[in-house]
Scaffold this motif. Structure first.
Motif, PDB file in Angstrom:
ATOM      1  N   LEU A  74       6.244  -2.938   0.147  1.00 18.67           N
ATOM      2  CA  LEU A  74       5.711  -3.925  -0.797  1.00 18.67           C
ATOM      3  C   LEU A  74       4.223  -4.148  -0.535  1.00 18.67           C
ATOM      4  N   LEU A  75       3.870  -4.341   0.729  1.00 16.36           N
ATOM      5  CA  LEU A  75       2.462  -4.574   1.043  1.00 16.36           C
ATOM      6  C   LEU A  75       1.612  -3.349   0.704  1.00 16.36           C
ATOM      7  N   ASN A  76       2.097  -2.156   1.066  1.00 14.78           N
ATOM      8  CA  ASN A  76       1.336  -0.935   0.778  1.00 14.78           C
ATOM      9  C   ASN A  76       1.165  -0.723  -0.719  1.00 14.78           C
ATOM     10  N   THR A  77       2.209  -1.022  -1.479  1.00 20.06           N
ATOM     11  CA  THR A  77       2.115  -0.907  -2.934  1.00 20.06           C
ATOM     12  C   THR A  77       1.048  -1.848  -3.477  1.00 20.06           C
ATOM     13  N   LEU A  78       1.048  -3.077  -2.974  1.00 13.33           N
ATOM     14  CA  LEU A  78       0.064  -4.064  -3.434  1.00 13.33           C
ATOM     15  C   LEU A  78      -1.347  -3.711  -2.981  1.00 13.33           C
ATOM     16  N   ARG A  79      -1.453  -3.020  -1.864  1.00 15.06           N
ATOM     17  CA  ARG A  79      -2.771  -2.537  -1.452  1.00 15.06           C
ATOM     18  C   ARG A  79      -3.296  -1.531  -2.473  1.00 15.06           C
ATOM     19  N   HIS A  80      -2.419  -0.612  -2.884  1.00 21.40           N
ATOM     20  CA  HIS A  80      -2.828   0.440  -3.806  1.00 21.40           C
ATOM     21  C   HIS A  80      -3.129  -0.106  -5.202  1.00 21.40           C
ATOM     22  N   THR A  81      -2.401  -1.159  -5.598  1.00 26.09           N
ATOM     23  CA  THR A  81      -2.654  -1.718  -6.934  1.00 26.09           C
ATOM     24  C   THR A  81      -3.859  -2.658  -6.953  1.00 26.09           C
ATOM     25  N   GLY A  82      -4.344  -3.030  -5.781  1.00 24.60           N
ATOM     26  CA  GLY A  82      -5.474  -3.955  -5.702  1.00 24.60           C
ATOM     27  C   GLY A  82      -5.060  -5.413  -5.607  1.00 24.60           C
TER      28      GLY A  82
END
Length: 528
Positions: A74-82
């Motif tokens: 979840l955190l990595n996904t949110l990193r990639h989405t900004g």
């Protein structure tokens, strides 16, 4: 020899992880070998029971790994989405002071997650958020573990109380509410100081001056936040019962903390940023995401967790639709491991990561890329969690033996009870911590030791409700030092192998919690 064998589950991890500072994947492997050998030779556990316990521990490790994977993906996904950038900007708008951020993210937002999910999820979620804010990874792990304590007494919809005390004679809703009220009264004197303790640990271990002066500046505000949580918890326990204390008190205190911090109420003018990781630069570039859109995946997490635990039809579906549980492993009655996949916080975290790319209108490749990164992150945790959970289950199942001995947990508790007698009120919280340290769960600690606590209270003439409340509080405090929580926290912040260093920093707050709970309990049984 029997007492030394039973205590080996505590002594060996402490020696290997804390004193010798071995990484958990080695230290817990050595500890597991020692305990298993002693269980076979001294305790008389049969080979098939030991093997079934090891398989049970391995299966339970998989359930925890799913939660870790979910938190990281979840955190990595949110990193990639900004989205992480936008969330960080929102926190900095409330306060750029890292002491304030630690209290809001780890203690309060973590408590919201605890009230919805439990099972060690808060530290796994809060830790990476703090790292994303620029916190030193060690600071993020330590603060997240210490913060995940006060709210754990009530956990996910009251599980530590309802399940943990479910085997006490005549246990019912009224009894659970009585214990809940007792806990909230005691936490006024214990849990209210946790925000300030977080600040002390942060400034003492990670500040440039490493002195109390930077912590004392935040004492007034920390106390306002702490008492906002504990006093509102008393009110909610009285009005609504024990089930929603954690989440409602957390939301109340979160509102108080956010408003006061935004206005600078009781906060020093000097901004403290000493826990910042080397090379970190705040990203102030304007984001294309709104703050609501950035936070929406975490809102989804809390919403789905509550739906699957409160709404009967949805809860039943989540518990039964996909069941990877393993009953009576190797034919041994009672050696069972549950895994309701859709009910797992890990599944909900993964699902929320997928929903995030939809809500935020980003490419699905953000999720797939994050998944590959996250799988690599949890590989090291598996090597630590499997021997840890194997040790736990052999220890727990040791009552099944050819020598007709009680289980090792009961043996330890009985030995302590015989030694301390009427002074048991000072020991009760530490027995709860001991159970959580080994089992990795406040609920399991209370389920295991509450009958012993109850009997000791009756035999010594102590108020049984006070002693049982101390058990629950101690089990919650044990979250700070329990090995598999520490493994989880170290993994999600990228510090696998540093578990011993983390425990060295969380041990003192855990001892404080037990001492304070003992003192408050003594006052209650003596004067009230």
């Amino acid at each position: 020899m029997e007492l030394l064998t039973a205590l080996s589950a505590i002594i060996a991890p402490f020696v290997f992880l804390v004193l010798l500072r071995l990484p958990a994947k080695r230290g817990m492997l050595f500890s597991a070998f020692i305990l298993i050998a002693l269980a076979f030779i001294v305790w008389g556990m049969e080979t098939n029971v030991i093997l079934a316990s090891i398989l049970q521990g391995t299966h339970k490790a998989l359930t925890i790994l799913l939660i870790l994977f979910g938190a990281i993906v979840l955190l990595n996904t949110l990193r990639h989405t900004g989205a992480v950038r936008r969330i960080n900007q929102g926190f900095r708008n409330i306060s750029p002071d890292m002491r304030v951020q630690a209290v809001i993210v780890a203690f309060l937002f973590g408590a919201v997650i605890e009230g919805a999910a439990g099972f060690g999820t808060p530290a796994a979620v809060a830790g990476p958020l703090l790292v994303a804010l620029g916190f030193n990874p060690m600071a993020a792990a330590v603060v997240s573990l210490i913060a995940d304590s006060t709210s754990v007494s009530f956990g996910a919809v009251g599980t530590p109380i309802q399940v943990g005390l479910g085997n006490i004679p005549d246990a019912n809703i009224g009894f659970f509410n009585e214990i809940g009220m007792m806990i909230t009264r005691m936490e006024i004197f214990v849990g209210s100081l946790i925000p300030f303790i977080l600040v002390i640990v942060l400034t003492r271990f990670f500040g440039k001056k490493k002195s109390l002066s930077d912590a004392l500046e935040l004492l007034p505000w920390s106390l306002v936040v702490g008492f906002s949580y504990t006093l509102s918890a008393v009110v909610y326990a009285a009005l609504f019962g024990y089930e929603f204390v954690s989440i409602l008190a957390a939301l109340t205190a979160l509102a108080v903390a956010s408003v006061t911090a935004k206005k600078g109420f009781l906060l020093p003018k000097k901004v403290w940023r000493d826990a910042l990781v080397d090379g970190h630069l705040d990203d102030n570039e304007k984001s294309d995401l709104s703050l609501l859109s950035a936070w929406s995946p975490y809102i989804v997490v809390v919403g789905l967790l509550l739906l699957t635990r409160i709404v009967p039809g949805i809860k039943k579906f989540a518990l039964t639709a996909i069941d990877f549980g393993w009953k009576n492993i190797l034919g041994i009655e009672g050696v069972t491991s549950k895994w309701e996949v859709l009910y797992s916080p890990g599944t909900i975290l993964v699902l929320s990561a997928i929903i995030a790319v939809v809500i935020q209108r980003k490419s699905f490749s953000n999720f797939t890329k994050a998944s590959m990164e996250s799988l690599q992150s949890v590989q090291g945790a598996a090597l630590a969690l499997i021997p840890t959970l194997a040790l736990v289950q052999v220890f727990t199942n040791s009552g099944m033996n050819a020598n007709e001995l009680v289980s090792m947990p009961q043996y330890v508790a009985n030995s302590l009870a015989d030694t301390f007698g009427p002074m048991w009120v000072f020991v009760a919280p530490f027995l709860g911590e001991l159970g959580a340290f080994i089992a990795g769960s406040a609920t399991v600690s209370t389920l295991t030791f509450s009958p012993i606590q109850y009997e000791v209270a009756l035999q010594t003439g102590l108020n049984s409700n006070v002693v049982l409340a101390q058990q629950v509080i101690g089990g919650a405090a044990g979250n700070m030092i329990c090995v598999h929580n520490v493994v989880a926290a170290s993994t999600v912040v990228g510090l696998a192998g540093k578990e011993g260093d983390i425990i060295r920093k969380t041990l003192a707050p855990a001892i404080y919690y037990g001492l304070m709970a003992g003192i408050v309990g003594f006052i209650m049984v003596t004067f009230f």
